[in-house]
Design a protein around this motif. Structure first.
Motif, PDB file in Angstrom:
ATOM      1  N   ALA A 102      15.335 -20.473  26.299  1.00  0.00           N
ATOM      2  CA  ALA A 102      15.387 -19.141  26.922  1.00  0.00           C
ATOM      3  C   ALA A 102      16.768 -18.549  26.654  1.00  0.00           C
ATOM      4  CB  ALA A 102      15.112 -19.249  28.413  1.00  0.00           C
ATOM      5  N   ARG A 103      16.972 -17.341  27.112  1.00  0.00           N
ATOM      6  CA  ARG A 103      18.258 -16.662  26.884  1.00  0.00           C
ATOM      7  C   ARG A 103      18.841 -16.182  28.207  1.00  0.00           C
ATOM      8  NH1 ARG A 103      19.528 -17.843  21.720  1.00  0.00           N
ATOM      9  NH2 ARG A 103      18.183 -16.856  20.193  1.00  0.00           N
ATOM     10  N   LEU A 104      20.140 -16.088  28.183  1.00  0.00           N
ATOM     11  CA  LEU A 104      20.848 -15.428  29.257  1.00  0.00           C
ATOM     12  C   LEU A 104      20.847 -13.941  28.882  1.00  0.00           C
ATOM     13  CD1 LEU A 104      22.594 -16.803  31.478  1.00  0.00           C
ATOM     14  CD2 LEU A 104      24.554 -16.191  30.084  1.00  0.00           C
ATOM     15  N   ILE A 105      20.531 -13.067  29.841  1.00  0.00           N
ATOM     16  CA  ILE A 105      20.431 -11.646  29.465  1.00  0.00           C
ATOM     17  C   ILE A 105      21.562 -10.834  30.112  1.00  0.00           C
ATOM     18  CG2 ILE A 105      18.935  -9.608  29.421  1.00  0.00           C
ATOM     19  CD1 ILE A 105      16.594 -11.574  29.811  1.00  0.00           C
ATOM     20  N   PRO A 106      22.533 -10.375  29.301  1.00  0.00           N
ATOM     21  CA  PRO A 106      23.587  -9.528  29.880  1.00  0.00           C
ATOM     22  C   PRO A 106      22.968  -8.212  30.356  1.00  0.00           C
ATOM     23  CG  PRO A 106      24.121 -10.244  27.637  1.00  0.00           C
ATOM     24  CD  PRO A 106      22.694 -10.576  27.864  1.00  0.00           C
ATOM     25  N   ASP A 107      23.579  -7.606  31.408  1.00  0.00           N
ATOM     26  CA  ASP A 107      22.984  -6.414  32.025  1.00  0.00           C
ATOM     27  C   ASP A 107      22.733  -5.272  31.050  1.00  0.00           C
ATOM     28  OD1 ASP A 107      22.644  -7.483  34.450  1.00  0.00           O
ATOM     29  OD2 ASP A 107      24.546  -6.748  35.275  1.00  0.00           O
ATOM     30  N   THR A 108      23.685  -5.076  30.083  1.00  0.00           N
ATOM     31  CA  THR A 108      23.520  -3.938  29.175  1.00  0.00           C
ATOM     32  C   THR A 108      22.182  -4.007  28.439  1.00  0.00           C
ATOM     33  OG1 THR A 108      25.069  -5.253  27.874  1.00  0.00           O
ATOM     34  CG2 THR A 108      25.715  -2.989  28.354  1.00  0.00           C
ATOM     35  N   ARG A 110      19.407  -4.971  29.526  1.00  0.00           N
ATOM     36  CA  ARG A 110      18.239  -4.622  30.344  1.00  0.00           C
ATOM     37  C   ARG A 110      17.971  -3.126  30.247  1.00  0.00           C
ATOM     38  NH1 ARG A 110      17.060  -9.189  33.335  1.00  0.00           N
ATOM     39  NH2 ARG A 110      18.861 -10.548  33.642  1.00  0.00           N
ATOM     40  N   ALA A 111      18.969  -2.373  29.744  1.00  0.00           N
ATOM     41  CA  ALA A 111      18.818  -0.916  29.629  1.00  0.00           C
ATOM     42  C   ALA A 111      17.580  -0.586  28.809  1.00  0.00           C
ATOM     43  CB  ALA A 111      20.062  -0.322  28.973  1.00  0.00           C
ATOM     44  N   CYS A 112      16.880   0.460  29.189  1.00  0.00           N
ATOM     45  CA  CYS A 112      15.671   0.929  28.477  1.00  0.00           C
ATOM     46  C   CYS A 112      14.623  -0.170  28.370  1.00  0.00           C
ATOM     47  CB  CYS A 112      15.985   1.399  27.065  1.00  0.00           C
ATOM     48  SG  CYS A 112      16.986   2.841  26.973  1.00  0.00           S
ATOM     49  N   GLY A 113      14.719  -1.193  29.164  1.00  0.00           N
ATOM     50  CA  GLY A 113      13.730  -2.279  29.105  1.00  0.00           C
ATOM     51  C   GLY A 113      13.832  -3.068  27.818  1.00  0.00           C
ATOM     52  N   PHE A 114      14.957  -2.950  27.103  1.00  0.00           N
ATOM     53  CA  PHE A 114      15.079  -3.600  25.789  1.00  0.00           C
ATOM     54  C   PHE A 114      14.850  -5.112  25.880  1.00  0.00           C
ATOM     55  CE2 PHE A 114      17.930  -5.712  22.659  1.00  0.00           C
ATOM     56  CZ  PHE A 114      17.204  -5.383  21.522  1.00  0.00           C
ATOM     57  N   ALA A 115      15.506  -5.744  26.864  1.00  0.00           N
ATOM     58  CA  ALA A 115      15.420  -7.206  26.945  1.00  0.00           C
ATOM     59  C   ALA A 115      13.979  -7.693  27.129  1.00  0.00           C
ATOM     60  CB  ALA A 115      16.303  -7.719  28.083  1.00  0.00           C
ATOM     61  N   ASP A 116      13.132  -6.838  27.778  1.00  0.00           N
ATOM     62  CA  ASP A 116      11.739  -7.257  28.027  1.00  0.00           C
ATOM     63  C   ASP A 116      10.861  -7.153  26.785  1.00  0.00           C
ATOM     64  OD1 ASP A 116      12.472  -7.505  30.645  1.00  0.00           O
ATOM     65  OD2 ASP A 116      11.881  -5.449  31.148  1.00  0.00           O
ATOM     66  N   ARG A 117      11.401  -6.529  25.730  1.00  0.00           N
ATOM     67  CA  ARG A 117      10.571  -6.354  24.523  1.00  0.00           C
ATOM     68  C   ARG A 117      11.221  -6.968  23.308  1.00  0.00           C
ATOM     69  NH1 ARG A 117      10.756  -0.969  26.826  1.00  0.00           N
ATOM     70  NH2 ARG A 117       8.961  -0.842  28.205  1.00  0.00           N
ATOM     71  N   VAL A 120      14.976 -11.310  20.690  1.00  0.00           N
ATOM     72  CA  VAL A 120      16.246 -12.005  20.944  1.00  0.00           C
ATOM     73  C   VAL A 120      16.299 -12.518  22.380  1.00  0.00           C
ATOM     74  CG1 VAL A 120      18.761 -11.752  21.028  1.00  0.00           C
ATOM     75  CG2 VAL A 120      17.470 -10.580  19.251  1.00  0.00           C
ATOM     76  N   PHE A 121      15.804 -11.699  23.346  1.00  0.00           N
ATOM     77  CA  PHE A 121      16.064 -12.035  24.740  1.00  0.00           C
ATOM     78  C   PHE A 121      14.886 -12.603  25.526  1.00  0.00           C
ATOM     79  CE2 PHE A 121      19.571  -9.033  23.909  1.00  0.00           C
ATOM     80  CZ  PHE A 121      20.600  -9.924  24.183  1.00  0.00           C
ATOM     81  N   LEU A 122      13.647 -12.322  25.119  1.00  0.00           N
ATOM     82  CA  LEU A 122      12.520 -12.858  25.889  1.00  0.00           C
ATOM     83  C   LEU A 122      12.574 -14.390  25.883  1.00  0.00           C
ATOM     84  CD1 LEU A 122       9.668 -10.521  24.606  1.00  0.00           C
ATOM     85  CD2 LEU A 122      10.243 -10.883  27.016  1.00  0.00           C
ATOM     86  N   PRO A 123      12.195 -15.031  26.997  1.00  0.00           N
ATOM     87  CA  PRO A 123      12.151 -16.505  26.965  1.00  0.00           C
ATOM     88  C   PRO A 123      11.035 -16.974  26.046  1.00  0.00           C
ATOM     89  CG  PRO A 123      11.348 -15.658  29.077  1.00  0.00           C
ATOM     90  CD  PRO A 123      11.807 -14.465  28.299  1.00  0.00           C
ATOM     91  N   SER A 124      11.201 -18.130  25.449  1.00  0.00           N
ATOM     92  CA  SER A 124      10.221 -18.568  24.446  1.00  0.00           C
ATOM     93  C   SER A 124       8.863 -18.868  25.074  1.00  0.00           C
ATOM     94  CB  SER A 124      10.724 -19.795  23.702  1.00  0.00           C
ATOM     95  OG  SER A 124      10.646 -20.915  24.540  1.00  0.00           O
ATOM     96  N   ALA A 125       8.823 -19.062  26.415  1.00  0.00           N
ATOM     97  CA  ALA A 125       7.536 -19.340  27.053  1.00  0.00           C
ATOM     98  C   ALA A 125       6.742 -18.049  27.257  1.00  0.00           C
ATOM     99  CB  ALA A 125       7.780 -20.018  28.404  1.00  0.00           C
ATOM    100  N   ASP A 126       7.392 -16.909  27.112  1.00  0.00           N
ATOM    101  CA  ASP A 126       6.712 -15.626  27.362  1.00  0.00           C
ATOM    102  C   ASP A 126       5.741 -15.316  26.218  1.00  0.00           C
ATOM    103  OD1 ASP A 126       6.262 -12.703  27.325  1.00  0.00           O
ATOM    104  OD2 ASP A 126       7.692 -12.719  28.988  1.00  0.00           O
ATOM    105  N   PRO A 127       4.496 -14.968  26.558  1.00  0.00           N
ATOM    106  CA  PRO A 127       3.520 -14.676  25.491  1.00  0.00           C
ATOM    107  C   PRO A 127       3.969 -13.546  24.563  1.00  0.00           C
ATOM    108  CG  PRO A 127       2.511 -14.479  27.686  1.00  0.00           C
ATOM    109  CD  PRO A 127       3.927 -14.885  27.905  1.00  0.00           C
ATOM    110  N   HIS A 128       4.759 -12.597  25.089  1.00  0.00           N
ATOM    111  CA  HIS A 128       5.226 -11.503  24.228  1.00  0.00           C
ATOM    112  C   HIS A 128       6.184 -12.027  23.158  1.00  0.00           C
ATOM    113  CE1 HIS A 128       4.014  -8.966  27.724  1.00  0.00           C
ATOM    114  NE2 HIS A 128       3.437  -8.353  26.721  1.00  0.00           N
ATOM    115  N   TRP A 129       7.029 -12.988  23.545  1.00  0.00           N
ATOM    116  CA  TRP A 129       7.957 -13.556  22.560  1.00  0.00           C
ATOM    117  C   TRP A 129       7.161 -14.260  21.467  1.00  0.00           C
ATOM    118  CZ3 TRP A 129       9.036 -18.548  20.809  1.00  0.00           C
ATOM    119  CH2 TRP A 129      10.165 -18.670  19.980  1.00  0.00           C
ATOM    120  N   LYS A 130       6.146 -15.031  21.926  1.00  0.00           N
ATOM    121  CA  LYS A 130       5.334 -15.763  20.936  1.00  0.00           C
ATOM    122  C   LYS A 130       4.648 -14.772  20.002  1.00  0.00           C
ATOM    123  CE  LYS A 130       4.626 -19.783  23.817  1.00  0.00           C
ATOM    124  NZ  LYS A 130       3.857 -20.348  24.879  1.00  0.00           N
ATOM    125  N   ALA A 131       4.137 -13.674  20.593  1.00  0.00           N
ATOM    126  CA  ALA A 131       3.443 -12.685  19.760  1.00  0.00           C
ATOM    127  C   ALA A 131       4.422 -12.058  18.760  1.00  0.00           C
ATOM    128  CB  ALA A 131       2.818 -11.611  20.650  1.00  0.00           C
TER     129      ALA A 131
END
Ligand code: HEM
Length: 475
Positions: A102-108, A110-117, A120-131
């Protein structure tokens, strides 16, 4: 000073001493009672940040010489374990890759929901990361997709050579031109557009817009540009106009099947030019610097090139498969000067991780010091010397995928850089072309021993003093 005052001071000193001792002992054990890795004593609030001024990976490497290959650091409030040897890294990856992916996500971010998509930042267990990683592997960086874009890579290299030709004989900093060409190579491969202009500062602007000082406002700006690019392409496709056959076409085909949303396409485009352009460009500059500092290596690389390319006008990408010495030069340069010397911080997502006999509790950031690992004397003879031959002499060939863990400029395991298939085509092509088209000299009066090879590390590890050279048109 009265006797009672002396006693009071002694009492205070004893009390403070025992509190520190207690904290130090407490710090050495995890909540499960396992021993935590040793490390320098952190200060309140800043932790060990004061220990890391200067070139961070050098500072961390020096601390690891005192505290060992598995070491604790507190970076602000973040508990971090640094892994600095080949054996410890191997244990971490072989035994615990999934738990550390997984990754540590710096606050910047999280802007615009970038980290969630973001891949680089999604945890490897997240289905979106796998996709996302799946799409990168099966729709983007495929052998067929990459082969289709070969003309673009060759064209971008020609543009770089065309930039240098009229400047032959001049003393030049090559960083800016290479950076521009590499950004354009990545952006044209992805969406058939140059994002940088030779001679303008666009490339620098974009780099500044990139990871270094990213704010929500800047994110919005980049995202709206990328959104426009996607909108134009969708309109182009709807009008049944000729396809571009770039990575964006491939991604929009995936989007049309409902397997990927538009925001994820934007995040992937963004990552590509932020992660790709800089690191490829700085790798090229490092290799050129090592070639100029080691004239016998340059001579050998040139001789190999002459055998393979001969008097042909230009290097074709497939020629590079027959340049094992040049490939070894690139690897050796990346071993000594990895663009990402600390990879990207990993994060332990489960308890139960143990490295070198020490506990790495859940929530700990795990940093691999690739710079130290690739100079580990247990893995490399005379590790600080530039010796490309070492890669040709190994019993099992080494590629960029970090399988052996002693060579991991792109990371290894689940979080391995997805850009490797692109980079392994681009780097040899650019370097072979630069050496084929020009003789490269140092500025008048400068000898290889005078070269300053110091490093500077902000987001990418670069030469602190940009390389200055003189291109001479090769016959
Ligand atoms: C010389 C060029 C490059 C170098 C040295 C490099 C290096 C790296 C490194 C060290 C990591 C982190 C690995 C880890 O955390 O263990 C990484 C991750 C990544 N790289 Fe690259 N990279 C390069 C080019 C590219 C290119 C061209 C792209 C895309 C077009 C790219 C996209 C990514 C992405 C998306 C990740 C995150 C992967 C994940 O966390 O799952 N990189 N890269």
């Amino acid at each position: 000073m009265g006797t009672s005052e002396v006693w009071l001071r002694l009492l205070w000193a004893a009390l403070a001493g025992s509190v520190l001792f207690y904290l130090a002992v407490l710090r050495r054990y995890s909540s499960g009672g396992k021993l935590l890795p040793p490390g320098p004593t952190p200060l309140p609030v800043i932790g060990n940040l004061h220990n890391l001024g200067g070139v961070v990976h050098h500072k961390i490497a020096n601390l690891a010489r005192i505290y060992g290959p598995v070491m604790s650091l507190k970076l602000g409030f973040v508990n971090t374990v640094v892994v600095s040897s080949r054996d410890a890294a191997k244990e971490a990856i072989v035994m615990h890759d999934r738990r550390l992916a997984a990754r540590l996500i710096p606050d910047t971010f999280r802007a615009c929901g970038f980290a969630d998509r973001s891949a680089v930042f999604l945890p490897s267990a997240d289905p979106h990361w796998k996709a996302l990683r799946g799409i990168q592997g099966t729709n983007v960086f495929t052998p067929r997709g990459l082969a289709a874009l070969r003309p673009i890579r060759e064209r971008k290299v020609r543009e770089l050579l065309d930039y240098f030709r009229p400047r032959a004989g001049e003393e030049l900093h090559i960083r800016h031109a290479i950076h521009t060409a590499m950004l354009n190579m990545v952006s044209t491969s992805f969406f058939s557009m140059d994002i940088a202009d030779f001679g303008s500062d666009t490339a620098h602007e974009l780099r500044d817009l990139g990871l270094r000082r990213l704010s929500e406002k800047r994110f919005s700006r980049v995202y709206s540009i990328l959104d426009d690019i996607i909108a134009q392409r969708l309109a182009h496709t709807e009008a049944n106009l000729e396809k571009h056959d770039d990575f964006l076409d491939a991604l929009l085909e995936v989007m049309a099947t409902g397997k990927m949303e538009r925001e994820y396409v934007m995040a992937m485009l963004f990552e590509a030019f932020v992660a790709g352009g800089d690191s490829i460009a700085f790798s090229v500059e490092w290799v050129m610097a090592e070639l100029l500092r080691n004239p016998h290596v340059m001579a050998k690389a040139r001789a190999e090139l002459k055998d393979v390319v001969g008097s042909k006008q230009a290097v074709d990408e497939p020629d590079t498969a027959n340049l094992p010495y040049l490939q070894a030069v690139i690897k050796e340069s990346m071993r000594l000067h990895p663009p990402g010397p600390l990879l990207l911080p990993h994060l332990a997502v489960e308890d139960g991780v143990e490295i070198g006999g020490y506990a790495v509790p859940k929530g700990t950031a795990v940093m691999f010091n690739a710079f130290s690992i690739m100079r580990d004397p247990a893995a490399w003879d005379t590790p600080d010397e530039f010796m490309p031959e070492r890669f040709l002499q190994r019993a099992t060939p080494v590629d960029f995928r970090g399988k052996e863990v002693d060579f991991l400029p792109f990371g290894t395991g689940r979080r391995l850089c997805p850009g490797v298939p692109l980079v392994e085509r681009v780097l040899p092509l650019v370097l072979a072309s630069l050496i084929h088209a020009f003789q490269w000299r140092l500025p008048a009066g400068m000898s290889p021993e005078d070269m300053d090879m110091s490093e500077r590390f902000m987001t990418t590890n670069t030469l602190a003093v940009p390389l200055k050279v003189v291109p001479i048109i090769a016959n």
